[in-house]
Design a protein around this motif. Structure first.
Motif, PDB file in Angstrom:
ATOM      1  N   SER A 104      33.353  38.935 -29.628  1.00  0.00           N
ATOM      2  CA  SER A 104      33.964  38.689 -28.626  1.00  0.00           C
ATOM      3  C   SER A 104      34.826  37.372 -29.036  1.00  0.00           C
ATOM      4  CB  SER A 104      33.162  38.356 -27.389  1.00  0.00           C
ATOM      5  OG  SER A 104      32.203  37.462 -27.560  1.00  0.00           O
ATOM      6  N   ARG A 105      36.060  37.091 -28.341  1.00  0.00           N
ATOM      7  CA  ARG A 105      36.828  35.889 -28.600  1.00  0.00           C
ATOM      8  C   ARG A 105      36.496  35.110 -27.174  1.00  0.00           C
ATOM      9  NH1 ARG A 105      38.338  39.815 -31.479  1.00  0.00           N
ATOM     10  NH2 ARG A 105      39.577  39.489 -33.456  1.00  0.00           N
ATOM     11  N   ARG A 106      36.140  33.981 -27.200  1.00  0.00           N
ATOM     12  CA  ARG A 106      35.819  33.292 -26.438  1.00  0.00           C
ATOM     13  C   ARG A 106      36.801  32.214 -25.935  1.00  0.00           C
ATOM     14  NH1 ARG A 106      30.112  33.141 -25.873  1.00  0.00           N
ATOM     15  NH2 ARG A 106      29.665  35.150 -26.237  1.00  0.00           N
ATOM     16  N   ARG A 122      43.511  28.185 -32.098  1.00  0.00           N
ATOM     17  CA  ARG A 122      41.872  28.021 -32.286  1.00  0.00           C
ATOM     18  C   ARG A 122      41.499  29.086 -31.667  1.00  0.00           C
ATOM     19  NH1 ARG A 122      44.170  23.055 -30.502  1.00  0.00           N
ATOM     20  NH2 ARG A 122      43.784  21.299 -31.978  1.00  0.00           N
ATOM     21  N   GLN A 123      40.457  29.392 -31.979  1.00  0.00           N
ATOM     22  CA  GLN A 123      39.589  30.727 -31.679  1.00  0.00           C
ATOM     23  C   GLN A 123      38.172  30.559 -32.094  1.00  0.00           C
ATOM     24  OE1 GLN A 123      38.750  32.777 -29.126  1.00  0.00           O
ATOM     25  NE2 GLN A 123      40.887  33.409 -29.265  1.00  0.00           N
ATOM     26  N   ARG A 124      37.217  31.006 -31.330  1.00  0.00           N
ATOM     27  CA  ARG A 124      35.952  31.241 -31.378  1.00  0.00           C
ATOM     28  C   ARG A 124      35.369  32.514 -31.206  1.00  0.00           C
ATOM     29  NH1 ARG A 124      32.879  26.417 -30.833  1.00  0.00           N
ATOM     30  NH2 ARG A 124      30.735  26.623 -30.967  1.00  0.00           N
ATOM     31  N   TYR A 125      34.799  33.032 -32.270  1.00  0.00           N
ATOM     32  CA  TYR A 125      34.452  34.484 -32.509  1.00  0.00           C
ATOM     33  C   TYR A 125      32.747  34.397 -32.553  1.00  0.00           C
ATOM     34  CZ  TYR A 125      38.846  34.999 -34.277  1.00  0.00           C
ATOM     35  OH  TYR A 125      40.356  35.113 -34.742  1.00  0.00           O
ATOM     36  N   VAL A 126      32.205  35.427 -31.603  1.00  0.00           N
ATOM     37  CA  VAL A 126      30.796  35.594 -31.238  1.00  0.00           C
ATOM     38  C   VAL A 126      30.444  36.924 -31.404  1.00  0.00           C
ATOM     39  CG1 VAL A 126      28.675  34.861 -29.951  1.00  0.00           C
ATOM     40  CG2 VAL A 126      30.799  33.184 -30.093  1.00  0.00           C
ATOM     41  N   GLY A 127      29.651  37.403 -32.356  1.00  0.00           N
ATOM     42  CA  GLY A 127      28.762  38.531 -32.364  1.00  0.00           C
ATOM     43  C   GLY A 127      28.454  39.029 -33.741  1.00  0.00           C
ATOM     44  N   ALA A 128      28.353  40.144 -34.284  1.00  0.00           N
ATOM     45  CA  ALA A 128      27.804  40.574 -35.583  1.00  0.00           C
ATOM     46  C   ALA A 128      28.997  41.014 -36.291  1.00  0.00           C
ATOM     47  CB  ALA A 128      27.144  41.815 -35.120  1.00  0.00           C
ATOM     48  N   PHE A 129      28.790  40.548 -37.606  1.00  0.00           N
ATOM     49  CA  PHE A 129      29.686  40.865 -38.649  1.00  0.00           C
ATOM     50  C   PHE A 129      28.881  41.998 -39.875  1.00  0.00           C
ATOM     51  CE2 PHE A 129      30.712  37.180 -36.557  1.00  0.00           C
ATOM     52  CZ  PHE A 129      32.257  37.203 -36.357  1.00  0.00           C
TER      53      PHE A 129
END
Length: 344
Positions: A104-106, A122-129
């Motif tokens: 997800s992009r926060r 600016r972006q913050r990525y949270v999740g599985a890669f």
């Protein structure tokens, strides 16, 4: 009722459209496309790595990404920064190659433009890669993990990625890094690096790319205490039949069978931590050797029991004495051969 002339209505609508266009310019082409590739400054910070899943071949992380480029068409005379929605200006269309649907992009999809036309995203990525793992040395393995950015639609002669000088001036070496307080108890991060790459989607479709890589080694204390040591005890338990008098055949057989069943159940518990691999890992080899030794100890018990029933008790006891030495020696040599090799 007064009638509104059509030309006046058209003029009014046109003025509204021009006013909206000045607030959010629709820029499609690269800035200064005739002057060489557009330079994109990149800063990547891994705020957290919460999990590495060997079975799913993925890792869960929280990643902060900053992109900067210059677009003179967006220069303005106002003070401070001007914000635009990302899709209303030109941008390098950066995506992460190995992100999963859970990412997800926060932060909002928008940019800030300074007076000289410098654009900051600016972006913050949270999740599985996703990450393909080489597990031949499991659990004594070392893996390299990657977060790879790619400029969709742009080749290396159109867009190039470079380390962000603003971050470097602020003291972040290489314009990147990993937080020292990552919540990753079963791995130790050894090093990281940032480097430009070429992402080859097809032979004639190669796009400009930039990757953040970090190398981590698996902490083996858990596997030594929770897997290998109990496995050694199970194998040694199967040898106890060599010290039981062949006259007590029921006791010998029950010990050997119990060891075999315990080993099989234990194997199923450990297999859940790995995918279905086309090759054997170190722990697989150790399980194989352990299973064979437990199986042969069961065969030995059956042989000595048959000898005892045929009035050859002394011969059965002699075989037991030999096995007391042969089995531990074979097990020790095999274990050293499996685990003495350095990490891959």
């Amino acid at each position: 009722m007064k009638r509104i002339h059509f030309p006046l209505l058209v003029l009014f609508a046109t003025s509204i459209r021009l006013a909206l266009g000045s607030e959010a310019p629709a820029l499609i082409d690269r800035p200064n496309a005739d002057s060489g590739p557009t330079q994109i400054s990149v800063g990547i910070w891994l705020a957290d790595i919460s999990n590495i899943d060997s079975a799913q071949q993925s890792f869960t992380a929280e990643i902060a990404v900053v992109l900067r480029w210059k677009d003179p068409r967006l220069a303005h005379t106002g003070k401070g920064v001007v914000r635009y929605p990302l899709e209303q200006i030109w941008h390098p269309r950066v995506s992460i190659v190995n992100e999963t649907n859970s990412v997800s992009r926060r932060l909002p999809e928008s940019v800030e433009v300074e007076s000289d036309g410098t654009v900051t995203y600016r972006q913050r990525y949270v999740g599985a890669f996703t990450q393909a793992l080489r597990l031949r040395s499991f659990p004594f393995d070392r893996q390299t993990f990657r977060v790879q950015l790619v400029a969709v639609r742009y080749q290396s002669n159109e867009v190039i990625f470079v380390p962000d000088q603003v971050w470097i001036q602020d003291g972040l070496k290489g314009a990147g890094g990993i937080s020292p307080s990552v919540t990753l108890p079963d791995w130790t991060i050894e090093k990281w690096e940032l480097k430009p790459l070429v992402y080859a989607l097809a032979p004639r479709h190669q796009y400009s790319s930039y990757a953040f890589e970090f190398t981590a080694s698996r902490n083996v204390q858990y596997y030594i205490l929770k897997v290998i040591l109990p496995l050694v005890l199970i194998v040694m338990m199967s040898w106890s039949g060599f010290w039981i008098d062949p006259v007590n055949a029921n006791s010998q057989i029950s010990v050997a069978v119990t060891s075999m069943l315990t080993l099989i159940a234990y194997r199923y518990a450990v297999d859940s931590q790995l995918p279905r691999l086309p090759y054997m890992t170190r722990i697989d080899l150790f399980f194989l050797v352990s299973t064979l030794l437990v199986f042969f100890s069961l065969i030995e018990v059956l042989v000595t029991t048959i000898l005892d029933n045929n009035q050859q008790t002394e011969r059965a006891k002699k075989i037991d004495r030999y096995c007391r030495v042969i089995f531990p020696v074979v097990f020790a040599i095999a274990s050293i051969a499996i685990f003495v090799k350095p990490r891959d």
